[in-house]
Design an enzyme around this catalytic site. Structure first.
Site, mmCIF file in Angstrom:
data_model
loop_
_atom_site.group_PDB
_atom_site.id
_atom_site.type_symbol
_atom_site.label_atom_id
_atom_site.label_comp_id
_atom_site.label_asym_id
_atom_site.label_seq_id
_atom_site.Cartn_x
_atom_site.Cartn_y
_atom_site.Cartn_z
ATOM 1 N N SER A 121 0.815 -1.225 0.000
ATOM 2 C CA SER A 121 0.000 0.000 0.000
ATOM 3 C C SER A 121 0.843 1.268 0.000
ATOM 4 C CB SER A 121 -0.971 0.011 1.194
ATOM 5 O OG SER A 121 -1.811 -1.129 1.158
ATOM 6 N N ARG A 122 2.073 1.175 -0.475
ATOM 7 C CA ARG A 122 2.981 2.318 -0.549
ATOM 8 C C ARG A 122 3.359 2.864 0.827
ATOM 9 N NH1 ARG A 122 3.515 0.302 -4.749
ATOM 10 N NH2 ARG A 122 3.545 1.260 -6.813
ATOM 11 N N LEU A 123 3.130 2.079 1.872
ATOM 12 C CA LEU A 123 3.557 2.484 3.222
ATOM 13 C C LEU A 123 4.942 1.889 3.480
ATOM 14 C CD1 LEU A 123 0.208 2.120 5.191
ATOM 15 C CD2 LEU A 123 1.291 4.198 4.296
#
Length: 214
Positions: free
Chosen positions: A191-193
């Site tokens: 999730s691009r975290l």
């Protein structure tokens, strides 16, 4: 139908990066990641993006090869009269970026540049394949040339000049060492975290670690 560029994406799920799992010195941490990349058989593992800045303030970037990791920094070699060589002479600071997609990892390095000593440069030059040695003499790197044939003619001339003798290192060719004051380790996450652990050199002596938001 071709996939739209905006739709190209990949979710990263292989690993995590916790601050407590890193070591105090970023060069040692880099060595550990580099070893893991070697064990994973990452292709072109020592390829890195070198970014420099010219006297006009404009950045330029290209891929070069890492050739040594010392206790102080990262070493690469090039033609001192090339564009990057001239820019490093005018502005002796640079940035490196490594990207190992097989491990979903990136490393960013920033710092001051200095030339390696003559003996070190000569020792590395003598270890290069003879063809690469001739290429260092034959190519007026970054200069405009009329056609590729010029390079082939020059290569032949130097091949005849040195014949069976050892090829000496050209004066215009040598190495640089980037001595970092900032190093960042990036681990892709879902999730691009992503995980980002950065090292800042405080007062020129002490490394300080911190986590950055992705």
């Amino acid at each position: 139908m071709d996939q739209r560029i905006a739709d190209i994406r990949k979710d990263y799920t292989k690993r995590v990066l916790n601050r407590q799992e890193t070591v105090e010195n970023p060069i040692e941490q880099f060595r550990r990641w580099f070893k893991e990349a070697q064990e994973a058989e990452v292709p072109e593992i020592n390829a890195m993006n070198l970014s420099t800045v010219g006297k006009n303030g404009r950045p330029s970037a290209r891929i070069v090869l890492l050739k040594d990791i010392t206790e102080k920094g990262f070493v690469f070699y090039t033609n001192y009269q090339s564009r990057k060589g001239k820019e490093l002479e005018e502005h002796p600071f640079a940035a490196l970026t490594f990207f190992w997609p097989e491990l979903e990892r990136q490393v960013r390095v920033e710092g001051k540049i200095k030339k390696v000593d003559q003996a070190t440069a000569e020792a590395y030059f003598s270890s290069r394949p003879r063809g690469s040695q001739l290429g260092a003499w034959a190519s007026p790197q970054s200069q405009e040339i009329d056609k590729r044939g010029l390079l082939e003619v020059r290569e032949k001339e130097f091949e005849e000049r040195f014949a069976e003798n050892p090829i000496p290192k050209p004066e215009h060719w040598g190495g640089y060492e980037l001595i970092p004051d900032y190093v960042e380790f990036w681990q892709g996450r879902s999730s691009r975290l992503h995980d980002r652990i950065a090292y800042d050199l405080v007062n020129g002596t002490q490394w300080q670690r911190k986590r950055l938001a992705p």
